[in-house]
Scaffold this active site. Structure first.
Site, PDB file in Angstrom:
ATOM      1  N   SER A  10      55.746  11.004  48.440  1.00 25.71           N
ATOM      2  CA  SER A  10      55.990  10.715  49.654  1.00 25.71           C
ATOM      3  C   SER A  10      57.463  10.694  50.033  1.00 25.71           C
ATOM      4  CB  SER A  10      55.591   9.105  49.669  1.00 25.71           C
ATOM      5  OG  SER A  10      56.178   8.629  50.873  1.00 25.71           O
ATOM      6  N   HIS A  35      53.464  14.383  51.331  1.00 23.54           N
ATOM      7  CA  HIS A  35      52.903  13.003  51.888  1.00 23.54           C
ATOM      8  C   HIS A  35      53.826  12.485  53.122  1.00 23.54           C
ATOM      9  CE1 HIS A  35      50.292   9.452  52.474  1.00 23.54           C
ATOM     10  NE2 HIS A  35      51.260   8.795  52.548  1.00 23.54           N
ATOM     11  N   ASP A  37      54.709   9.763  55.970  1.00 17.60           N
ATOM     12  CA  ASP A  37      54.431   8.269  56.392  1.00 17.60           C
ATOM     13  C   ASP A  37      55.011   8.261  57.937  1.00 17.60           C
ATOM     14  OD1 ASP A  37      53.083   7.118  54.176  1.00 17.60           O
ATOM     15  OD2 ASP A  37      54.906   7.610  53.172  1.00 17.60           O
ATOM     16  N   MET A  39      55.600   5.611  60.955  1.00 14.97           N
ATOM     17  CA  MET A  39      55.357   4.289  61.345  1.00 14.97           C
ATOM     18  C   MET A  39      56.084   4.009  62.715  1.00 14.97           C
ATOM     19  SD  MET A  39      56.986   3.103  57.585  1.00 14.97           S
ATOM     20  CE  MET A  39      56.040   3.382  56.107  1.00 14.97           C
ATOM     21  N   HIS A  68      50.269  10.559  57.246  1.00 13.15           N
ATOM     22  CA  HIS A  68      49.631   9.233  57.260  1.00 13.15           C
ATOM     23  C   HIS A  68      49.932   8.338  58.226  1.00 13.15           C
ATOM     24  CE1 HIS A  68      49.837   5.168  54.596  1.00 13.15           C
ATOM     25  NE2 HIS A  68      48.776   4.905  55.825  1.00 13.15           N
ATOM     26  N   MET A  70      50.551   5.467  60.521  1.00 15.31           N
ATOM     27  CA  MET A  70      50.675   3.920  60.449  1.00 15.31           C
ATOM     28  C   MET A  70      51.096   3.342  61.732  1.00 15.31           C
ATOM     29  SD  MET A  70      52.158   3.306  56.586  1.00 15.31           S
ATOM     30  CE  MET A  70      52.774   5.042  56.680  1.00 15.31           C
ATOM     31  N   MET A 139      44.963   2.133  50.477  1.00 16.93           N
ATOM     32  CA  MET A 139      46.088   1.531  50.399  1.00 16.93           C
ATOM     33  C   MET A 139      46.076   0.752  49.184  1.00 16.93           C
ATOM     34  SD  MET A 139      48.348   3.037  52.446  1.00 16.93           S
ATOM     35  CE  MET A 139      49.516   2.197  52.041  1.00 16.93           C
ATOM     36  N   GLY A 144      54.225  -0.151  54.885  1.00 20.01           N
ATOM     37  CA  GLY A 144      55.259  -0.165  55.777  1.00 20.01           C
ATOM     38  C   GLY A 144      56.486   0.133  54.995  1.00 20.01           C
ATOM     39  N   GLY A 146      58.407   1.872  50.911  1.00 20.72           N
ATOM     40  CA  GLY A 146      58.151   2.341  49.780  1.00 20.72           C
ATOM     41  C   GLY A 146      58.581   1.272  48.578  1.00 20.72           C
ATOM     42  N   GLY A 147      58.131   1.566  47.274  1.00 21.94           N
ATOM     43  CA  GLY A 147      58.846   0.854  46.347  1.00 21.94           C
ATOM     44  C   GLY A 147      58.136  -0.495  45.907  1.00 21.94           C
ATOM     45  N   ASP A 177      47.599   5.040  47.495  1.00 24.03           N
ATOM     46  CA  ASP A 177      48.844   5.217  48.028  1.00 24.03           C
ATOM     47  C   ASP A 177      49.466   4.022  48.107  1.00 24.03           C
ATOM     48  OD1 ASP A 177      51.409   5.621  49.592  1.00 24.03           O
ATOM     49  OD2 ASP A 177      50.525   6.125  51.369  1.00 24.03           O
ATOM     50  N   GLY A 178      50.743   3.759  47.411  1.00 19.74           N
ATOM     51  CA  GLY A 178      51.474   2.415  47.051  1.00 19.74           C
ATOM     52  C   GLY A 178      51.586   1.880  45.569  1.00 19.74           C
ATOM     53  N   GLY A 179      52.771   1.930  45.119  1.00 23.82           N
ATOM     54  CA  GLY A 179      53.008   1.427  43.893  1.00 23.82           C
ATOM     55  C   GLY A 179      52.610   2.384  42.706  1.00 23.82           C
ATOM     56  N   GLY A 199      56.129   7.814  45.840  1.00 24.96           N
ATOM     57  CA  GLY A 199      57.389   7.776  46.625  1.00 24.96           C
ATOM     58  C   GLY A 199      58.552   7.599  45.728  1.00 24.96           C
TER      59      GLY A 199
END
Ligand code: DX5
Ligand code: ZN
Length: 223
Positions: A10, A35, A37, A39, A68, A70, A139, A144, A146-147, A177-179, A199
């Site tokens: 990402s 990827h 993002d 937003m 993606h 959002m 998700m 919203g 990263g990290g 997606d996420g973590g 990411g």
């Protein structure tokens, strides 16, 4: 059952001052997809990028662009992102009262259609649509930023989607997606995911190739 494992860095965690170089670097390091993002500061608190950045990414790589969205009312922008070079367009079920119409609209542009579920949104919401989509994105953080930390509670949802996809022999990619990092990538893969967005775990690493290879090995070992 063997599944194609895909690692999708990402760019949210990339250095935007050198975006083309960052994308080229993860491509050279073995990424499968890029990827991106998008937003809007409304559906999610953050603002990020629009079609011009997708266009720039398209010029920087030959890899598929996994976009993606959002954003509220994503239907208004499907045409713009398709034209900009998206390979896949993901819309959140929470933003689409007429989800099947949005999916059809994406496919009419020749783009792969992905439906995205927030951590608190049940998988049942999209079950009837599975034969009509190319991809489902679960998700594993609240979108919203990263990290953030991987939310373990989404694992049963990934497992349910994998069961439904396999029971109907559908060619649907199951993305998370996420973590995603060492540890969570294996658990998500064991639950049934085959596409892994990362990411911080890629762009925060000193050696992108080592990071991507590590995620791929752990995912493949757990599948
Ligand atoms: C979060 C985005 C993610 C984000 C993932 O809203 O959808 O794609 O970049 O970042 P990490 O892998 O750092 O959690
Ligand atoms: Zn994302």
């Amino acid at each position: 059952m063997s599944r194609d494992i895909r690692i999708a860095p990402s760019i949210l965690s990339a250095d935007f001052g050198h975006l083309a170089d960052e994308i080229a670097a993860v491509e050279a390091a073995g990424a499968d997809w890029i990827h991106l993002d998008v937003m809007d500061g409304r559906f999610v608190p953050n603002l990020s990028l629009g079609p011009v950045v997708v266009e720039a990414a398209k010029r920087a790589t030959s890899l598929p662009l996994d976009v993606h969205l959002m954003i509220e009312e994503p239907e208004r922008y499907v045409g713009d992102f398709a034209k900009a070079g998206a390979s896949t367009l993901g819309v959140h079920v929470e933003t689409c009262p007429h989800l099947d119409r949005a999916v059809a609209q994406i496919r009419e542009t020749g783009t792969r259609a992905c439906v995205v579920l927030n951590p608190a949104t049940p998988a049942e919401r999209i079950r009837p649509l599975l034969p009509d989509v190319d991809q489902v994105l679960v998700m594993s953080v609240n979108p919203g930023f990263g990290g953030q930390r991987f939310i373990e509670a989404v694992l049963p949802k990934i497992a349910a989607l994998r069961r439904w996809i396999d029971a109907a022999a559908l060619a649907v990619d199951l993305e998370v997606d996420g973590g995603i990092a060492a540890g969570s990538v294996g658990r998500a893969s064991a639950a049934g995911a085959n596409v892994f967005v990362a990411g911080h775990a890629v762009f925060g690493a000193d050696d992108y190739a080592k990071a991507i290879h590590g995620l791929r090995e752990e995912a493949a070992g757990a599948a």
